[in-house]
Scaffold this motif. Structure first.
Motif, PDB file in Angstrom:
ATOM      1  N   PRO A 309      10.098   1.958  -6.842  1.00  0.00           N
ATOM      2  CA  PRO A 309       9.995   3.383  -7.190  1.00  0.00           C
ATOM      3  C   PRO A 309       8.693   4.006  -6.692  1.00  0.00           C
ATOM      4  N   GLU A 310       7.609   3.230  -6.725  1.00  0.00           N
ATOM      5  CA  GLU A 310       6.316   3.694  -6.230  1.00  0.00           C
ATOM      6  C   GLU A 310       5.789   2.695  -5.202  1.00  0.00           C
ATOM      7  N   ILE A 311       4.923   3.175  -4.316  1.00  0.00           N
ATOM      8  CA  ILE A 311       4.390   2.315  -3.266  1.00  0.00           C
ATOM      9  C   ILE A 311       3.525   1.212  -3.876  1.00  0.00           C
ATOM     10  N   HIS A 312       3.783  -0.016  -3.490  1.00  0.00           N
ATOM     11  CA  HIS A 312       3.019  -1.166  -3.981  1.00  0.00           C
ATOM     12  C   HIS A 312       1.798  -1.377  -3.077  1.00  0.00           C
ATOM     13  N   TRP A 313       0.750  -0.613  -3.330  1.00  0.00           N
ATOM     14  CA  TRP A 313      -0.453  -0.719  -2.512  1.00  0.00           C
ATOM     15  C   TRP A 313      -1.119  -2.085  -2.659  1.00  0.00           C
ATOM     16  N   TYR A 314      -0.812  -2.788  -3.740  1.00  0.00           N
ATOM     17  CA  TYR A 314      -1.428  -4.095  -3.977  1.00  0.00           C
ATOM     18  C   TYR A 314      -0.717  -5.217  -3.225  1.00  0.00           C
ATOM     19  N   ALA A 315       0.416  -4.925  -2.619  1.00  0.00           N
ATOM     20  CA  ALA A 315       1.195  -5.964  -1.935  1.00  0.00           C
ATOM     21  C   ALA A 315       0.407  -6.535  -0.758  1.00  0.00           C
ATOM     22  N   ASN A 316       0.629  -7.817  -0.479  1.00  0.00           N
ATOM     23  CA  ASN A 316      -0.088  -8.470   0.618  1.00  0.00           C
ATOM     24  C   ASN A 316       0.381  -8.012   1.993  1.00  0.00           C
ATOM     25  N   VAL A 317       1.569  -7.436   2.052  1.00  0.00           N
ATOM     26  CA  VAL A 317       2.091  -6.915   3.317  1.00  0.00           C
ATOM     27  C   VAL A 317       2.716  -5.541   3.043  1.00  0.00           C
ATOM     28  N   TRP A 318       2.368  -4.556   3.875  1.00  0.00           N
ATOM     29  CA  TRP A 318       2.954  -3.216   3.770  1.00  0.00           C
ATOM     30  C   TRP A 318       3.926  -3.010   4.924  1.00  0.00           C
ATOM     31  N   TYR A 319       5.044  -2.365   4.633  1.00  0.00           N
ATOM     32  CA  TYR A 319       6.061  -2.110   5.649  1.00  0.00           C
ATOM     33  C   TYR A 319       6.116  -0.611   5.939  1.00  0.00           C
ATOM     34  N   MET A 320       5.970  -0.280   7.233  1.00  0.00           N
ATOM     35  CA  MET A 320       5.735   1.100   7.638  1.00  0.00           C
ATOM     36  C   MET A 320       6.918   2.030   7.392  1.00  0.00           C
ATOM     37  N   GLU A 321       8.115   1.476   7.281  1.00  0.00           N
ATOM     38  CA  GLU A 321       9.284   2.321   7.009  1.00  0.00           C
ATOM     39  C   GLU A 321       9.113   3.135   5.734  1.00  0.00           C
ATOM     40  N   ARG A 322       8.342   2.603   4.817  1.00  0.00           N
ATOM     41  CA  ARG A 322       8.203   3.240   3.510  1.00  0.00           C
ATOM     42  C   ARG A 322       7.444   4.563   3.587  1.00  0.00           C
ATOM     43  N   PHE A 323       6.614   4.766   4.618  1.00  0.00           N
ATOM     44  CA  PHE A 323       5.673   5.864   4.598  1.00  0.00           C
ATOM     45  C   PHE A 323       6.166   7.149   5.266  1.00  0.00           C
ATOM     46  N   HIS A 324       7.278   7.096   5.990  1.00  0.00           N
ATOM     47  CA  HIS A 324       7.823   8.300   6.649  1.00  0.00           C
ATOM     48  C   HIS A 324       6.729   9.028   7.427  1.00  0.00           C
ATOM     49  N   LEU A 325       6.104   8.306   8.329  1.00  0.00           N
ATOM     50  CA  LEU A 325       4.962   8.819   9.075  1.00  0.00           C
ATOM     51  C   LEU A 325       5.382   9.805  10.155  1.00  0.00           C
ATOM     52  N   ALA A 326       4.451  10.674  10.545  1.00  0.00           N
ATOM     53  CA  ALA A 326       4.703  11.631  11.626  1.00  0.00           C
ATOM     54  C   ALA A 326       4.985  10.877  12.924  1.00  0.00           C
ATOM     55  N   ARG A 338       4.600  -3.603  10.255  1.00  0.00           N
ATOM     56  CA  ARG A 338       3.934  -3.996   9.014  1.00  0.00           C
ATOM     57  C   ARG A 338       2.430  -4.073   9.203  1.00  0.00           C
ATOM     58  N   LEU A 339       1.730  -3.914   8.101  1.00  0.00           N
ATOM     59  CA  LEU A 339       0.294  -4.193   8.052  1.00  0.00           C
ATOM     60  C   LEU A 339       0.104  -5.332   7.059  1.00  0.00           C
ATOM     61  N   SER A 340      -0.546  -6.389   7.507  1.00  0.00           N
ATOM     62  CA  SER A 340      -0.688  -7.583   6.670  1.00  0.00           C
ATOM     63  C   SER A 340      -2.130  -7.753   6.215  1.00  0.00           C
ATOM     64  N   PHE A 341      -2.286  -8.141   4.947  1.00  0.00           N
ATOM     65  CA  PHE A 341      -3.609  -8.405   4.372  1.00  0.00           C
ATOM     66  C   PHE A 341      -3.713  -9.846   3.874  1.00  0.00           C
ATOM     67  N   ILE A 342      -2.651 -10.579   4.037  1.00  0.00           N
ATOM     68  CA  ILE A 342      -2.567 -11.912   3.455  1.00  0.00           C
ATOM     69  C   ILE A 342      -3.570 -12.881   4.080  1.00  0.00           C
ATOM     70  N   GLU A 343      -4.029 -12.573   5.314  1.00  0.00           N
ATOM     71  CA  GLU A 343      -4.980 -13.459   5.984  1.00  0.00           C
ATOM     72  C   GLU A 343      -6.353 -13.434   5.316  1.00  0.00           C
ATOM     73  N   VAL A 344      -6.620 -12.398   4.514  1.00  0.00           N
ATOM     74  CA  VAL A 344      -7.896 -12.306   3.800  1.00  0.00           C
ATOM     75  C   VAL A 344      -7.737 -13.062   2.487  1.00  0.00           C
ATOM     76  N   THR A 345      -8.362 -14.220   2.385  1.00  0.00           N
ATOM     77  CA  THR A 345      -8.140 -15.094   1.226  1.00  0.00           C
ATOM     78  C   THR A 345      -9.027 -14.753   0.037  1.00  0.00           C
ATOM     79  N   ASN A 346     -10.149 -14.050   0.284  1.00  0.00           N
ATOM     80  CA  ASN A 346     -10.993 -13.579  -0.811  1.00  0.00           C
ATOM     81  C   ASN A 346     -10.343 -12.327  -1.402  1.00  0.00           C
TER      82      ASN A 346
END
Length: 658
Positions: A309-326, A338-346
């Motif tokens: 229902p709302e964007i999961h900004w805390y997720a380790n991977v974001w999928y661009m389809e969700r954002f309806h970008l210009a 996708r944008l991935s943050f999972i490689e950052v272990t800290n």
């Protein structure tokens, strides 16, 4: 107290219930019901409805063996007990028996066994059957039958349940009751209300993979995620190919659920790299095609991210389809998915990076490809200092050491400078947001002086002429894309995103309208008339509308750059271009055209405008002018008599002093 009296005291209420049953209707006389009651209590049967055929036969035999009754009396007494058993079965389980009779299933002869089992279980309606009841029936069958017979009985059992469900679905209350909603209980897929799905599971031999236990000990969030994913897969994926759905999604999801529950993982979107590697080791023991099954990780995260229902900004991977970008922030021919943050272990560093990315995606105007490039470099910095509490605690000396390590590597000056700038922007963000009081390094201290570096990338004439002569054997779409590269020098991403209204005839010349993704602007360039005619014919034959992509990918979007490059290289190899050694690089044809223009005397400014560059310096990097241009200038210069070096040479004879 004797054992019998003690037993009677403990079972007093049950015995009273049996007594009332036997006394009903006046069927049995006193001495008869006492005999029957005594027999049933000895066999620990306290409900006449639970009397089996074998019990009735044993009762008749015990009467005969007692010697107290004639054969006629034995027959009457055993018949009386049978009647009272039937009476109470009909009285208490009449609706169940009626429902079973109505069920139109094959192997109806097996219904009797099922009926008796359900009565023993105290089931009064078929709708009370669930997986737990089915499991008890299976366990009972396994004590008596081999596997083939067990499967045969269970098949009828399931059909009875499924028939009942379909009858319930005919009413509105029934449909409401069978809506799939999360409950902390077992979901058995063959007992769903979707008839098409039920058919898909008919021939799955290992029914355990169809059991989804949402009552097990596990994170409530995890269970709800798995429930959502299960329903999404069933409703949306591979409806026409159950086998593919089972292999690619259902089985791997089942393994993933078991793994996460066992490892106390609370959130699929928060799985760490180490946990994913652990899961992969488990998958390797189950299947050969590990890569296919491991896709369930990415697929699950994507479904959860896109359907939330709302964007999961805390997720380790974001999928661009969700954002309806210009549109100008995405490249349709090479989209960042996708944008991935999972490689950052800290985890603290990861949260800071996610905030930075959130700013760029939500407020900034950078393209997603540019954002991904920045994040890639920043992730390397964050992982280098992963042992610190967070990047905010890293001081100037530590950063200086890191930058010196970067400098010692064989890194181009321009690349090094870009990294410093990326780090600076990240630190500026942290400073503005109040995470740090000041930026702990001076970028001007590290930035290097750079000089333009030219690379000759012009394709030799013999190579592209060989491709042109063999182009007829290439597939149609890659063939047309190559012709555009060769004729126009466009970027391959620009060619792949051409639309149906791109070609224009002004009465004298043919033109091509191109959207420059890098420049975020349209431009018009002249094209050969023959290309204009070919493409107009192609557009008409394929009924391409003005706003449709001319070259379409499998999903209906723009043709993917990566797909074109891979396919074109395969055909170059297959057809022995340059003796099979040719490495196709689409951007080389942009250099080739720029160089040809320059060799023909076209000014740098005109080439700049044609290519769509901001500066002449950039255009000069595309002109491989030195060999041909120098040779040509040499020829012109030395053809002039006054520049002929040979004319200045005087022939001397041996012995001449001057």
């Amino acid at each position: 107290m004797s054992a019998i009296r003690l037993l009677q005291a403990e079972r007093w209420e049950e015995i009273q219930h049996l007594h009332r049953q036997l006394m009903s209707g006046g069927i049995l006389q006193r001495e008869l019901w006492e005999e029957a009651e005594k027999f049933l209590i000895q066999r620990e049967i306290y409900d006449v409805t639970l009397t089996e055929e074998q019990d009735l036969r044993e009762y008749k035999k015990s009467l005969l063996d007692s010697g107290n009754y004639t054969k006629k009396q034995v027959k009457e007494q055993s018949s009386a007990l049978r009647k009272i058993q039937q009476y109470w079965v009909e009285t208490e389980y009449g609706e169940l028996l009626s429902e079973i009779r109505e069920c139109q299933v094959s192997d109806g002869a097996l219904k009797g066994n099922i009926k008796r089992f359900l009565i023993r279980q105290g089931i009064h309606h078929i709708k009370e059957i669930d997986y737990a009841v089915r499991s008890r029936y299976e366990a009972e069958l396994q004590k008596m039958w081999d596997e083939a017979n067990v499967m045969k009985y269970l098949k009828v059992f399931d059909h009875i349940k499924q028939y009942s469900i379909q009858k319930e679905m005919e009413s509105f209350p029934g449909r409401m009751e069978h809506q799939r909603k999360y409950q902390a209980q077992i979901v058995f897929l063959p007992y769903l209300s979707d008839l098409e799905l039920i058919k898909d599971f008919e021939y799955v031999r290992d029914k355990q993979e169809l059991v989804w236990d949402f009552a097990r000990k596990a994170s409530e969030k995890l269970k709800r995620q798995i429930f959502l994913l299960l329903n999404y897969i069933l409703d949306n994926l591979y409806r026409d190919n159950p086998k593919e759905r089972r292999v690619r999604y259902l089985l791997p999801l089942h393994w993933l659920y078991d793994f996460c529950a066992d490892e106390d993982i609370e959130d699929l979107e928060g799985m760490e790299l180490g946990q994913i590697q652990q899961f992969e080791e488990i998958v390797e023991q189950k299947v050969v095609n590990v890569k296919n099954s491991m896709q369930i990780i990415d697929n699950s995260r994507k479904i959860l991210f896109l359907t939330a229902p709302e964007i999961h900004w805390y997720a380790n991977v974001w999928y661009m389809e969700r954002f309806h970008l210009a549109e100008d922030r995405l490249n349709p021919s090479s989209p960042v998915q996708r944008l991935s943050f999972i490689e950052v272990t800290n985890k603290k560093n990861r949260e800071l990076l996610q905030e930075y990315a959130k700013y760029h995606v939500g407020i900034g105007g950078l393209t997603i490809a540019n954002i991904r490039g920045q994040l890639y470099e920043i992730k390397r910095l964050l992982e280098y200092f992963k042992e610190e509490e967070s990047i905010c605690q890293v001081d100037e000396n530590q950063l200086d050491g890191y930058f010196k390590e970067l400098a010692d590597r064989d890194t181009k000056d321009d690349t090094f400078n870009k990294r410093i700038v990326h780090y600076l922007k990240f630190y500026q963000f942290l400073n503005v947001r109040g995470y740090i009081e000041e930026i702990p390094f001076k970028p001007e201290y590290y930035l290097r002086k750079t000089y333009p570096e030219h690379h000759d990338r012009t394709v030799e004439e013999r190579v592209y002429m060989e491709i042109l002569h063999k182009l007829y054997v290439f597939p149609l779409v890659p063939r047309f894309i190559f012709l555009h590269l060769w004729c126009t020098g466009l970027r391959v991403s620009e060619v792949c995103t051409l639309k149906g209204d791109a070609y224009y005839w002004d009465g004298e010349d043919a033109w091509l309208k191109v959207y420059q993704i890098k420049m975020k602007a349209d431009k018009m360039i002249p094209i050969p008339l023959v290309m204009y005619r070919i493409m107009r014919k192609y557009i008409e034959m394929n009924h391409i509308r003005p706003k449709d992509y001319i070259f379409k990918g499998k999903n209906g979007g723009a043709y993917r750059v990566a797909t074109f490059r891979q396919e074109f290289q395969q055909y170059c190899d297959r057809n022995g271009i340059a003796d099979g050694d040719y490495i196709f690089k689409s951007h080389d044809y942009r250099h080739t055209l720029a160089t040809q223009f320059y060799d023909e005397g076209v000014s740098i400014q005109t080439i700049r405008d044609y290519l769509g560059h901001f500066s002449e310096e950039m255009t000069k990097q595309y002109v491989d002018f030195m060999p041909k241009r120098v040779d040509k200038a040499n020829n012109i210069y030395f053809k002039k008599p006054e520049n002929d070096l040979a004319s200045k040479v005087k022939v001397k004879k041996r012995g001449d002093r001057k």
